[in-house]
Design an enzyme around this catalytic site. Structure first.
Site, PDB file in Angstrom:
ATOM      1  N   GLY A  59       2.181   2.358  10.533  1.00 15.63           N
ATOM      2  CA  GLY A  59       3.262   3.640  10.698  1.00 15.63           C
ATOM      3  C   GLY A  59       4.132   3.849  11.999  1.00 15.63           C
ATOM      4  N   HIS A  78      -9.769   1.406   4.195  1.00 15.33           N
ATOM      5  CA  HIS A  78      -8.126   1.356   5.451  1.00 15.33           C
ATOM      6  C   HIS A  78      -8.867   2.505   6.821  1.00 15.33           C
ATOM      7  CE1 HIS A  78      -4.108   2.642   6.248  1.00 15.33           C
ATOM      8  NE2 HIS A  78      -4.209   1.955   5.659  1.00 15.33           N
ATOM      9  N   ASN A 126       0.915  -1.088  -0.107  1.00 17.75           N
ATOM     10  CA  ASN A 126       0.188  -0.029  -0.176  1.00 17.75           C
ATOM     11  C   ASN A 126       0.823   1.454   0.337  1.00 17.75           C
ATOM     12  OD1 ASN A 126      -1.568   2.463   0.418  1.00 17.75           O
ATOM     13  ND2 ASN A 126      -2.409   1.040   2.566  1.00 17.75           N
ATOM     14  N   TRP A 127       0.974   1.896  -1.108  1.00 22.41           N
ATOM     15  CA  TRP A 127       2.409   2.631  -1.170  1.00 22.41           C
ATOM     16  C   TRP A 127       1.470   4.489  -0.577  1.00 22.41           C
ATOM     17  CZ3 TRP A 127       4.302   2.536  -7.395  1.00 22.41           C
ATOM     18  CH2 TRP A 127       5.013   1.892  -6.946  1.00 22.41           C
ATOM     19  N   LYS A 128       0.052   3.903  -0.245  1.00 20.96           N
ATOM     20  CA  LYS A 128      -0.649   5.399   0.162  1.00 20.96           C
ATOM     21  C   LYS A 128      -0.105   6.962  -0.800  1.00 20.96           C
ATOM     22  CE  LYS A 128      -0.449   3.208   5.008  1.00 20.96           C
ATOM     23  NZ  LYS A 128       0.138   3.141   5.927  1.00 20.96           N
ATOM     24  N   GLU A 134      -5.558  -5.003  10.556  1.00 22.12           N
ATOM     25  CA  GLU A 134      -4.509  -3.886  10.701  1.00 22.12           C
ATOM     26  C   GLU A 134      -4.789  -3.193  12.047  1.00 22.12           C
ATOM     27  OE1 GLU A 134      -2.097  -2.601   7.303  1.00 22.12           O
ATOM     28  OE2 GLU A 134      -3.842  -1.422   7.590  1.00 22.12           O
ATOM     29  N   GLU A 183      -6.958   5.058   7.584  1.00 16.95           N
ATOM     30  CA  GLU A 183      -6.294   6.108   7.297  1.00 16.95           C
ATOM     31  C   GLU A 183      -8.000   6.591   6.879  1.00 16.95           C
ATOM     32  OE1 GLU A 183      -3.033   5.725   5.601  1.00 16.95           O
ATOM     33  OE2 GLU A 183      -2.312   4.612   7.213  1.00 16.95           O
ATOM     34  N   GLY A 242       2.992  -1.638   3.932  1.00 15.02           N
ATOM     35  CA  GLY A 242       2.650   0.757   4.093  1.00 15.02           C
ATOM     36  C   GLY A 242       3.917   0.712   3.442  1.00 15.02           C
ATOM     37  N   GLY A 243       4.830   1.121   4.773  1.00 17.74           N
ATOM     38  CA  GLY A 243       6.594   2.040   4.965  1.00 17.74           C
ATOM     39  C   GLY A 243       7.088   1.338   3.571  1.00 17.74           C
ATOM     40  N   SER A 259       3.204  -2.502  10.245  1.00 18.63           N
ATOM     41  CA  SER A 259       4.654  -1.813  11.141  1.00 18.63           C
ATOM     42  C   SER A 259       5.506  -3.500   9.777  1.00 18.63           C
ATOM     43  CB  SER A 259       5.269  -1.762  12.078  1.00 18.63           C
ATOM     44  OG  SER A 259       4.271  -0.158  12.515  1.00 18.63           O
TER      45      SER A 259
END
Ligand code: PGA
Length: 251
Positions: free
Chosen positions: A175, A99, A11-13, A169, A101, A234-235, A213
């Site tokens: 994150g 998600h 997930n590049w966001k 999640e 977010e 993600g990251g 994470s």
């Protein structure tokens, strides 16, 4: 136990411009092509403007493409929204929905997420429906109850193991560098597996991803947990070496 092939989703966001996205996607496509048989499917979900160029860059590889959201409507006067058909037109097979977010930043409700998932299914997309509790909910002993409510509200009628993936999640692990322990993950994933009965056809075959994470140093341990069928990353999905190390930790 039902054998479920692992899915490793990036997930590049809201990260990266065209040059970054093309470089990352091409690098990953090359690794997938060179790897031969793998124990995982690899998926990347770039920001919307990058979908068409990234699709061209990975054409012919087994690297799959997905969107990070879609509308519940098929077309029309919905400024800023992206229809499911626009995602399939760009070469997407998957879409991330609900998600945390988006639930937090855009006030997305379970009902809206269910409507989006139904629209995605109607277009032939696989919906990755995200659930997870906040830190205060966990501290109050409500993790399973929160997840149950989200599953009940967000999974649409017609969901099957073929068109729906669940991503657990925990919000406090996204994150933050705080990863849930394998025991935390095992307990919630077992709970989700049981809850999927009656909500998803062929529930035993449905994939349940863990996200929050995930990184090369914890991936092998997390991916070995019962009922963990992959990761939503993600990251660490923004670096080809890290994302690939996570994927290849799957056995
Ligand atoms: P993270 O994000 O890997 O950066 O924690 C996961 C996600 O939000 O999907």
């Amino acid at each position: 136990m039902t054998a479920r092939r692992k899915l490793i989703a990036g997930n590049w966001k809201m990260n990266g411009l065209k040059a970054d996205g093309l470089a990352l996607a091409s690098d990953l496509a090359g690794r997938v092509n060179g790897a031969g048989a793998t124990a995982f499917d690899l998926l990347i979900c770039p920001p919307f403007p990058l979908l068409f160029p990234v699709a061209d860059a990975i054409a012919g590889s087994a690297l799959a493409l997905g969107g990070q959201d879609c509308a519940a409507k098929t077309s029309g006067a919905h400024t800023g929204d992206v229809a499911p058909a626009m995602l399939t037109d760009a070469g997407c097979r998957y879409v991330i929905l609900g998600h945390s977010e988006r639930r937090a930043d855009h006030g997305e409700s379970d009902a809206l997420i269910a409507a989006k998932a139904a629209a995605a299914h109607a277009q032939g997309l696989i919906a990755i429906i995200c659930v997870g509790e906040t830190e205060s909910q966990r501290d109050a002993g409500q993790a399973n109850a929160v997840v149950s409510g989200q599953l009940a509200g967000s999974i649409p009628a017609g969901a099957t193991a073929a068109n729906t993936v669940i991503a657990y999640e925990p919000v406090w692990a996204i994150g933050t560098g705080k990863t849930a322990t394998p025991e935390d993950v095992r307990a919630v994933h077992a709970h989700i597996r049981a809850e999927l009965e009656g909500k998803i056809a062929d529930a035993g075959a449905a994939k349940i991803l863990y996200g929050g994470s995930v990184k090369p140093s914890n991936a092998a341990e997390l991916m070995a947990v019962e009922n963990v069928d992959g990761a939503l990353v993600g990251g660490a999905s923004l670096k080809a070496d890290d994302f690939w190390a996570i994927a290849t930790s799957c056995r």
